[in-house]
Design a protein around this motif. Sequence first.
Motif, PDB file in Angstrom:
ATOM      1  N   VAL A   1       0.873  -1.177   0.000  1.00  0.00           N
ATOM      2  CA  VAL A   1       0.000   0.000   0.000  1.00  0.00           C
ATOM      3  C   VAL A   1       0.908   1.225   0.000  1.00  0.00           C
ATOM      4  N   ALA A   2       1.022   1.847  -1.154  1.00  0.00           N
ATOM      5  CA  ALA A   2       1.978   2.949  -1.323  1.00  0.00           C
ATOM      6  C   ALA A   2       1.487   4.247  -0.720  1.00  0.00           C
ATOM      7  N   ALA A   3       0.175   4.457  -0.733  1.00  0.00           N
ATOM      8  CA  ALA A   3      -0.383   5.711  -0.225  1.00  0.00           C
ATOM      9  C   ALA A   3      -1.760   5.460   0.339  1.00  0.00           C
ATOM     10  N   ARG A   4      -2.012   6.032   1.505  1.00  0.00           N
ATOM     11  CA  ARG A   4      -3.327   5.987   2.137  1.00  0.00           C
ATOM     12  C   ARG A   4      -3.848   7.417   2.184  1.00  0.00           C
ATOM     13  N   MET A   5      -4.941   7.669   1.492  1.00  0.00           N
ATOM     14  CA  MET A   5      -5.516   9.000   1.432  1.00  0.00           C
ATOM     15  C   MET A   5      -6.962   8.946   1.912  1.00  0.00           C
ATOM     16  N   THR A   6      -7.621  10.086   1.931  1.00  0.00           N
ATOM     17  CA  THR A   6      -9.029  10.134   2.305  1.00  0.00           C
ATOM     18  C   THR A   6      -9.883  10.315   1.056  1.00  0.00           C
ATOM     19  N   LEU A   7     -11.185  10.182   1.224  1.00  0.00           N
ATOM     20  CA  LEU A   7     -12.091  10.382   0.093  1.00  0.00           C
ATOM     21  C   LEU A   7     -11.946  11.794  -0.478  1.00  0.00           C
ATOM     22  N   ALA A   8     -11.677  12.758   0.384  1.00  0.00           N
ATOM     23  CA  ALA A   8     -11.497  14.141  -0.071  1.00  0.00           C
ATOM     24  C   ALA A   8     -10.251  14.302  -0.938  1.00  0.00           C
ATOM     25  N   ASP A   9      -9.341  13.321  -0.879  1.00  0.00           N
ATOM     26  CA  ASP A   9      -8.103  13.372  -1.662  1.00  0.00           C
ATOM     27  C   ASP A   9      -8.225  12.629  -2.985  1.00  0.00           C
ATOM     28  N   ILE A  10      -9.431  12.356  -3.434  1.00  0.00           N
ATOM     29  CA  ILE A  10      -9.583  11.480  -4.599  1.00  0.00           C
ATOM     30  C   ILE A  10      -8.910  12.044  -5.848  1.00  0.00           C
ATOM     31  N   VAL A  11      -8.890  13.353  -6.015  1.00  0.00           N
ATOM     32  CA  VAL A  11      -8.220  13.932  -7.185  1.00  0.00           C
ATOM     33  C   VAL A  11      -6.725  13.620  -7.139  1.00  0.00           C
ATOM     34  N   ALA A  12      -6.098  13.851  -6.001  1.00  0.00           N
ATOM     35  CA  ALA A  12      -4.671  13.557  -5.858  1.00  0.00           C
ATOM     36  C   ALA A  12      -4.401  12.068  -6.027  1.00  0.00           C
ATOM     37  N   ALA A  13      -5.311  11.220  -5.536  1.00  0.00           N
ATOM     38  CA  ALA A  13      -5.137   9.776  -5.676  1.00  0.00           C
ATOM     39  C   ALA A  13      -5.165   9.361  -7.139  1.00  0.00           C
TER      40      ALA A  13
ATOM     41  N   GLN B   1      -4.501  11.257  -9.695  1.00  0.00           N
ATOM     42  CA  GLN B   1      -3.314  11.815 -10.344  1.00  0.00           C
ATOM     43  C   GLN B   1      -2.082  10.971 -10.054  1.00  0.00           C
ATOM     44  N   ALA B   2      -1.958  10.470  -8.836  1.00  0.00           N
ATOM     45  CA  ALA B   2      -0.817   9.621  -8.493  1.00  0.00           C
ATOM     46  C   ALA B   2      -0.817   8.340  -9.304  1.00  0.00           C
ATOM     47  N   VAL B   3      -1.994   7.726  -9.469  1.00  0.00           N
ATOM     48  CA  VAL B   3      -2.093   6.497 -10.258  1.00  0.00           C
ATOM     49  C   VAL B   3      -1.827   6.796 -11.729  1.00  0.00           C
ATOM     50  N   GLU B   4      -2.382   7.889 -12.225  1.00  0.00           N
ATOM     51  CA  GLU B   4      -2.204   8.254 -13.631  1.00  0.00           C
ATOM     52  C   GLU B   4      -0.741   8.517 -13.958  1.00  0.00           C
ATOM     53  N   GLN B   5      -0.016   9.137 -13.041  1.00  0.00           N
ATOM     54  CA  GLN B   5       1.389   9.468 -13.260  1.00  0.00           C
ATOM     55  C   GLN B   5       2.318   8.292 -12.992  1.00  0.00           C
ATOM     56  N   GLY B   6       1.807   7.242 -12.362  1.00  0.00           N
ATOM     57  CA  GLY B   6       2.643   6.097 -12.028  1.00  0.00           C
ATOM     58  C   GLY B   6       3.673   6.402 -10.959  1.00  0.00           C
ATOM     59  N   SER B   7       3.390   7.391 -10.111  1.00  0.00           N
ATOM     60  CA  SER B   7       4.377   7.835  -9.128  1.00  0.00           C
ATOM     61  C   SER B   7       4.364   7.006  -7.850  1.00  0.00           C
ATOM     62  N   ALA B   8       3.334   6.206  -7.631  1.00  0.00           N
ATOM     63  CA  ALA B   8       3.228   5.407  -6.413  1.00  0.00           C
ATOM     64  C   ALA B   8       3.743   4.000  -6.656  1.00  0.00           C
ATOM     65  N   MET B   9       4.596   3.508  -5.762  1.00  0.00           N
ATOM     66  CA  MET B   9       5.127   2.152  -5.888  1.00  0.00           C
ATOM     67  C   MET B   9       4.244   1.214  -5.062  1.00  0.00           C
ATOM     68  N   GLY B  10       3.191   0.763  -5.678  1.00  0.00           N
ATOM     69  CA  GLY B  10       2.201  -0.042  -4.996  1.00  0.00           C
ATOM     70  C   GLY B  10       0.817   0.523  -5.187  1.00  0.00           C
ATOM     71  N   ASN B  11      -0.095   0.135  -4.324  1.00  0.00           N
ATOM     72  CA  ASN B  11      -1.495   0.537  -4.466  1.00  0.00           C
ATOM     73  C   ASN B  11      -1.795   1.859  -3.763  1.00  0.00           C
ATOM     74  N   VAL B  12      -2.656   2.647  -4.376  1.00  0.00           N
ATOM     75  CA  VAL B  12      -3.180   3.858  -3.761  1.00  0.00           C
ATOM     76  C   VAL B  12      -4.566   3.525  -3.232  1.00  0.00           C
ATOM     77  N   VAL B  13      -4.791   3.802  -1.969  1.00  0.00           N
ATOM     78  CA  VAL B  13      -6.044   3.425  -1.306  1.00  0.00           C
ATOM     79  C   VAL B  13      -6.645   4.642  -0.600  1.00  0.00           C
ATOM     80  N   LEU B  14      -7.948   4.815  -0.771  1.00  0.00           N
ATOM     81  CA  LEU B  14      -8.679   5.837  -0.027  1.00  0.00           C
ATOM     82  C   LEU B  14      -9.276   5.179   1.224  1.00  0.00           C
ATOM     83  N   GLU B  15      -8.940   5.693   2.392  1.00  0.00           N
ATOM     84  CA  GLU B  15      -9.534   5.218   3.629  1.00  0.00           C
ATOM     85  C   GLU B  15     -10.731   6.100   3.956  1.00  0.00           C
ATOM     86  N   ILE B  16     -11.888   5.465   4.016  1.00  0.00           N
ATOM     87  CA  ILE B  16     -13.141   6.225   4.103  1.00  0.00           C
ATOM     88  C   ILE B  16     -13.712   6.122   5.523  1.00  0.00           C
TER      89      ILE B  16
END
Length: 325
Positions: free
Chosen positions: A296-308, A310-325
């Motif tokens: 799990v490369a990044a844990r963000m909130t639902l409010a961070d969905i745009v950044a999440a 963008q991170a997946v689109e750019q391939g900048s995260a090494m692993g999964n990006v997950v929104l913790e709701i």
Amino acid sequence: MMRAAWWEKNGPAAEVLALGEMPTPSPGPGEVLVRVMASGVNPSDVKSRLGRAPAFARIIPHSDGAGVIAAVGEGVPADRVGQRVWLWNGQWKRAFGTAAEYFCAPAAQAVELPDNTDFAAGACFGIPALTALHAVLTDGGVAGQAVLVQGGAGAVGHYAIQFARLLGARQVLATVSGPEKAAHAMAAGADATINYRAEDVVARVQALTAGRGVERVIELDLAGNAATLPGLLAPGGFVAVYGSNRPEASLSFFPNIVSGIGYRFFIVYELTDSDRARAVGALNAWARAGLLQHAVAARMTLADIVAAHQAVEQGSAMGNVVLEI
């Protein structure tokens, strides 16, 4: 009412993704209502938002998730209420996915999540883990084989390395793009890595396999790698294809037919019932036994969905990006 994120037209994340309130759904016959605790963001979610015109007026994105069953519909055992679950095919062929506080799904798509696995890890199971597992299980599996995992530090590749090991591969190699990703793939169980940006992948694989090549390639970009595949594979080798960075790929006929190379194309959303049941059973058993690493490369909130996104689109995260709701 529930909090949810949605998009209504295709476009860049910052322009089309919105956050607000929607009515909480109710489970119909054969369905469960899940209180979503984590929602996984995958490349397919990004491609859907950027791709063809939406099939529904409003889309709550994401197919992967994990949470707790809050209510059940007619025909579903009442004792499932309170069960921790992970979800697959959330937004596949339906308007509303897991990027919300609540999500309704057919009961079979809510799989019991082992107690030793947190919700963020469970939100990685539906696409990354099941894709990786089917790629190593299909067409006879990898027992006794040398396997090359393309993109070994990616969400799918990281699991594929582990699963190939667990299923008896004799050698597991992985392509990566740099030292940090090489360390990540090695920690998952790879015997060696090849930096595709700095090394001749074919020459390195041939050297690592004493000139024979690998019996199986797990391929994330057929269009980008098609030309090199015959040089990577042993005679009668096999390619499990789950992705391509371009809509068309060109295969050279003579090198492929001379080596007798086989190709299996698949998409995790459309696994047969038997293939999915086999993969789900193996995945849950290994998770319950504590045999898996979850990246799990990044844990963000639902409010961070745009950044999440963008991170997946750019391939900048090494692993999964997950929104913790």
